[in-house]
Design a protein around this motif. Structure first.
Motif, PDB file in Angstrom:
ATOM      1  N   UNK A  60     -56.925  -6.283  -8.264  1.00 16.75           N
ATOM      2  CA  UNK A  60     -56.018  -6.119  -7.131  1.00 16.75           C
ATOM      3  C   UNK A  60     -56.717  -6.333  -5.800  1.00 16.75           C
ATOM      4  N   UNK A  61     -58.034  -6.108  -5.764  1.00 15.04           N
ATOM      5  CA  UNK A  61     -58.756  -6.213  -4.489  1.00 15.04           C
ATOM      6  C   UNK A  61     -59.439  -7.554  -4.305  1.00 15.04           C
ATOM      7  N   UNK A  62     -59.645  -8.293  -5.343  1.00 20.23           N
ATOM      8  CA  UNK A  62     -60.494  -9.463  -5.476  1.00 20.23           C
ATOM      9  C   UNK A  62     -61.952  -9.041  -5.300  1.00 20.23           C
ATOM     10  N   UNK A  63     -62.874  -9.892  -5.695  1.00 19.38           N
ATOM     11  CA  UNK A  63     -64.288  -9.524  -5.725  1.00 19.38           C
ATOM     12  C   UNK A  63     -64.807  -9.180  -4.333  1.00 19.38           C
ATOM     13  N   UNK A 101     -65.078  -6.198 -13.374  1.00 19.11           N
ATOM     14  CA  UNK A 101     -64.406  -7.474 -13.133  1.00 19.11           C
ATOM     15  C   UNK A 101     -63.271  -7.594 -14.154  1.00 19.11           C
ATOM     16  N   UNK A 102     -62.126  -7.073 -13.792  1.00 20.33           N
ATOM     17  CA  UNK A 102     -60.999  -7.020 -14.724  1.00 20.33           C
ATOM     18  C   UNK A 102     -60.339  -8.389 -14.838  1.00 20.33           C
ATOM     19  N   UNK A 103     -60.879  -9.171 -15.749  1.00 16.79           N
ATOM     20  CA  UNK A 103     -60.374 -10.522 -15.950  1.00 16.79           C
ATOM     21  C   UNK A 103     -59.700 -10.644 -17.300  1.00 16.79           C
ATOM     22  N   UNK A 104     -59.001 -11.727 -17.466  1.00 14.96           N
ATOM     23  CA  UNK A 104     -58.384 -12.000 -18.753  1.00 14.96           C
ATOM     24  C   UNK A 104     -59.464 -12.398 -19.750  1.00 14.96           C
ATOM     25  N   UNK A 116     -59.941 -14.863 -21.694  1.00 13.89           N
ATOM     26  CA  UNK A 116     -60.458 -16.231 -21.667  1.00 13.89           C
ATOM     27  C   UNK A 116     -61.386 -16.465 -20.477  1.00 13.89           C
ATOM     28  N   UNK A 117     -61.315 -15.555 -19.474  1.00 15.33           N
ATOM     29  CA  UNK A 117     -62.160 -15.690 -18.297  1.00 15.33           C
ATOM     30  C   UNK A 117     -63.354 -14.733 -18.326  1.00 15.33           C
ATOM     31  N   UNK A 118     -63.356 -13.826 -19.282  1.00 13.88           N
ATOM     32  CA  UNK A 118     -64.298 -12.713 -19.239  1.00 13.88           C
ATOM     33  C   UNK A 118     -65.738 -13.124 -19.481  1.00 13.88           C
ATOM     34  N   UNK A 119     -65.996 -14.207 -20.183  1.00 11.20           N
ATOM     35  CA  UNK A 119     -67.372 -14.616 -20.454  1.00 11.20           C
ATOM     36  C   UNK A 119     -67.977 -13.802 -21.580  1.00 11.20           C
ATOM     37  N   UNK A 120     -69.283 -13.920 -21.729  1.00 13.47           N
ATOM     38  CA  UNK A 120     -69.957 -13.255 -22.855  1.00 13.47           C
ATOM     39  C   UNK A 120     -71.103 -12.375 -22.376  1.00 13.47           C
ATOM     40  N   UNK A 121     -70.965 -11.760 -21.218  1.00 14.51           N
ATOM     41  CA  UNK A 121     -71.996 -10.880 -20.672  1.00 14.51           C
ATOM     42  C   UNK A 121     -72.100  -9.635 -21.554  1.00 14.51           C
TER      43      UNK A 121
END
Length: 760
Positions: free
Chosen positions: A338-341, A634-637, A639-644
């Motif tokens: 909601x806030x963006x990074x 980082x509340x992403x979907x 498919x965007x979340x990556x593999x961290x």
């Protein structure tokens, strides 16, 4: 759809039957019951008598007709909070025959409740009960809504309010007395409703007789009409061998806690060791382990005030600001969706700076609540960016700053608190004029209305937007439990300032108590009021006088968070061992010993890296960024979340997504997945295999195997190994063909030990 006839039309329609039935009742003419149930003396009041009978029968509870959608086509207000609605549902609903003025005993209200007719809710009372008599005679008298001269209930008193019962005492009789507006008092012990707050500790009869089932401190909510009172009891074992041993008391915290323990026949545990204390203090204040050097120096220090001095020292560190910023960031919902990074990072930096400067909590809170402007240049405005609806703002602000849960009052008067549906929407109206000017929104998925990327301006609009569904009218802005906001305030567009002034005022005891309770919770593992955001009369504090004294200290200190932390951590109560003794082993609420809890996600992640001597790394943040330094999830979907793997680890161990303004969102539960992650997961395995870790340095040192083992213990567990541990592990190392692999195995066993994973 249900239709209610107007009261006047309903009464005109049935007036002749009403009068006949009333005459029969007053003449004492026997009905089909054969005179089994005596007529109730005097006129029956729907508000004071009928509603009490319905509540006693449980008909208006949430699992019955008080449900939001009702049951069996019949809906009443929850716990009788809307008398007019209930009267209409019983008497004027054209779809039913719930009252039969010609033949009262044939009323569905009576026949179903006594199971003369099939009733899904079962039998609620007998035909010879007072409930039946009240309802039957009310119908016989004409089923009127109002009775001339009926008084208002003013007060409900219950005795005893608090009592400790020592074996062989296992039973206590409660007495409830109602005081009405005409000055009359009435014993309503048999008419009141008794609701235990805990399951399995006690059983309560319909007449208020409380019987112990097992030891503990149950709370009973006693309810009569629209008033309720909590009763707190303690059932304890006799413990004839118990002898109170005078225990040193460092401050008023100990005086309050130990006085209650003495009354409960419990002895506090011994003090924790220096090794445990230094680890506990670093974890609680900095979210990290002490280094081996720091821990050894503290243990070797012989100064009598070294624990107090350590607390003062740690509260001035950057690590303290990092860790306590996490706590505020959780509460204020600092996250990227909601806030963006950029907004998230700016808000987090502002919070951390406030903690580092020891900004008074009232000024900090005021700055957040009154914030207006750009979400980039005025970072605290992001608080409102995360909550875009008036109701969400009202609920979140009440929880974070007043420790109050309001959400139940959105649909009906709060069943366990004083807040009404009107209170809810009037409080929401205070924040209804918050509006947003979206300067730029670069988010790709425009269908996600809760996701933003770009600058916004939080501002105040000229119109309010809250409609009270009970009245169908626009709700007037009103402070929670206080006064309506003056029209001039609204004209001057200062409603946020007015709300911020009121919330943080020294006269608002709820604000101060909620904040010190939250600090106590973070240090002690349980709030004096628990859950920490559920202040209400029916959820009393375990130590009410201690909570009051801490709040007074807080206000007098100028809302200095560090002052309260210092008081708590200097108490003997905070410094107790986590090992219970024979007298206090069953305690879960009175702080007789330190409550063991799992490290938080950030603490565990950072402790693993520090204990094994490896710098942390997150894909989207600079190398060496610690978990407690992250601005937010980082509340992403997916498919965007990556593999961290670091982000995945934090999520698995309960880091909250910060989508709710609630401590409950952070999980400290243990799961099988967490166990497998520590036993065989990539995060731990990579740390053990790293060529730059502590194990590599130990192997390169010119020290014997026993010294290597000791260094590993101090680094990971903050203590020296016992003689047996040192001997066994040194022998394993000396006999190993591959010392590196063996040292990795030893380190693996330590980071999987309960002693490492738990804060003791």
């Amino acid at each position: 759809m249900r239709f209610f006839l107007p009261v006047s039309l309903s009464h005109r329609t049935f007036i002749s039957r009403s009068r006949s039935a009333a005459l029969l009742a007053m003449a004492g003419v026997a009905s089909s019951l054969g005179g089994v149930v005596p007529a109730v003396a005097g006129e029956i009041s729907f508000k004071n008598d009928v509603q009490a009978a319905i509540a006693k029968a449980g008909c208006n509870l949430g699992n019955c007709h008080g449900n939001a959608t009702g049951k069996g086509g019949f809906k009443m207000s929850l716990r009788g909070d809307d008398t007019d609605y209930d009267f209409a549902a019983l008497v004027q609903d054209v779809s039913g025959r719930r009252v039969n003025l010609m033949e009262p005993e044939r009323s569905l209200l009576l026949q179903k409740a006594t199971q003369a007719l099939a009733h899904e809710g079962g039998k609620r009372f007998d035909k010879n009960s007072w409930e039946y008599a009240v309802l039957r005679d009310w119908i016989a008298q004409g089923a009127r809504r109002h009775t001339p001269g009926e008084p208002e209930l003013q007060k409900l008193e219950v005795t005893p309010r608090e009592q400790i019962l020592v074996e062989p005492q296992t039973v206590v009789q409660l007495k409830a007395t109602a005081t009405f507006s005409d000055g009359t008092q009435k014993d309503v012990t048999k008419l009141a409703v008794y609701e235990p707050a805990q399951v399995g500790l006690i059983k309560v009869s319909k007449e208020g007789r409380v019987e112990k089932l097992q030891e503990g401190e149950p709370t009973i909510v006693v309810r009569y009409l629209n008033k309720q009172q909590p009763v707190r009891l303690a059932f304890i074992a006799a413990r004839p061998e118990f002898v109170w041993t005078p225990t040193p008391q460092n401050n008023f915290v100990d005086r309050q806690v130990f006085a209650k323990l003495k009354s409960l026949r419990m002895t506090p545990s011994d003090l924790c060791t220096d090794e445990v204390y230094v680890r506990r203090a670093y974890l609680d204040l900095c979210g990290a382990l002490p280094t081996a050097t720091q821990a050894k120096a503290f243990v070797a220090n012989k100064a009598p005030d070294k624990r107090a001095r350590l607390v003062d020292q740690l509260m001035t560190t950057a690590a303290f600001a990092d860790f306590w910023a996490v706590k505020w960031s959780d509460a204020l919902r600092v996250e990227s969706r909601t806030m963006d990074v950029k907004g998230m990072t700016a808000f987090h930096a502002w919070i951390r700076d406030a903690v580092a400067r020891n900004m008074p909590v009232d000024k900090f809170s005021h700055a957040v609540l009154a914030a207006q402007g750009s979400t980039y240049s005025v970072p605290q405005t992001n608080f409102y960016r995360a909550m875009r609806e008036p109701n969400a703002r009202a609920e979140g602000i009440a929880r974070v700053f007043l420790g109050t849960r309001l959400q139940c009052a959105q649909c009906h008067n709060h069943p366990f608190d004083r807040w009404t549906q009107d209170d809810y929407f009037q409080w929401s109206a205070v924040f209804s004029r918050v509006d947003y000017k979206i300067i730029n929104n670069e988010v790709e998925d425009k269908s996600d209305k809760h996701r933003f990327k770009g600058e916004q301006v939080v501002q105040i609009s000229k119109s309010t937007k809250v409609i009270n569904p009970r009245t169908g009218e626009q709700a007037k802005a009103k402070l929670l439990g206080a006064a309506e906001l003056d029209a001039k305030v609204l004209d001057q567009q200062q409603d946020l300032d007015a709300a911020a002034d009121w919330v943080t005022s020294p006269t608002n005891a709820l604000f101060a108590q909620a904040q010190v309770n939250r600090i106590w919770y973070h240090l002690m593992g349980r709030g004096l009021v628990d859950p920490v955001d559920d202040f209400r009369a029916t959820n009393p504090a375990s130590h009410p006088e201690l909570l009051k004294k801490l709040a007074e200290e807080f206000v007098q200190s100028g809302y200095d968070m560090r002052h309260i932390i210092r008081i708590i951590m200097q108490s003997r109560t905070y410094q107790l061992s986590s090992e219970p003794n024979a007298s206090n082993a069953a305690d879960t609420t009175n702080f007789a010993y330190a409550y063991v809890r799992r490290l938080t996600a950030e603490q565990l992640f950072d402790a693993l890296h520090q204990g094994l001597g490896v710098q942390a790394k997150f894909d989207e943040f600079p190398t060496a960024t610690k978990a407690v330094q992250l601005p937010g999830p980082l509340n992403r979907r997916k498919k965007e979340a990556g593999s961290d793997t670091g982000v995945a680890f934090l999520s698995q161990f309960g880091q909250p997504p910060r989508l709710l303004a609630c401590e409950c969102e952070r999980s400290d539960e243990t799961t099988m997945g967490q166990s497998f992650s520590l036993i065989s997961g990539p995060q731990v395995n990579n740390l053990l295999k790293s060529k730059s870790n502590l194990l590599t340095r130990l192997l390169n040192e010119k020290s014997d195997d026993a010294a290597k083992v000791e260094s590993l213990y101090w680094s990971v567990l903050t203590r020296a190994p016992s003689a047996q541990e040192k001997e066994a592990m040194a022998a394993m190392l000396s006999q190993a063909k591959d010392k590196r692999t063996t040292l990795e195995d030893l380190a693996w066993s330590l980071v999987n030990a309960k002693e490492f994973v738990l804060r003791k």
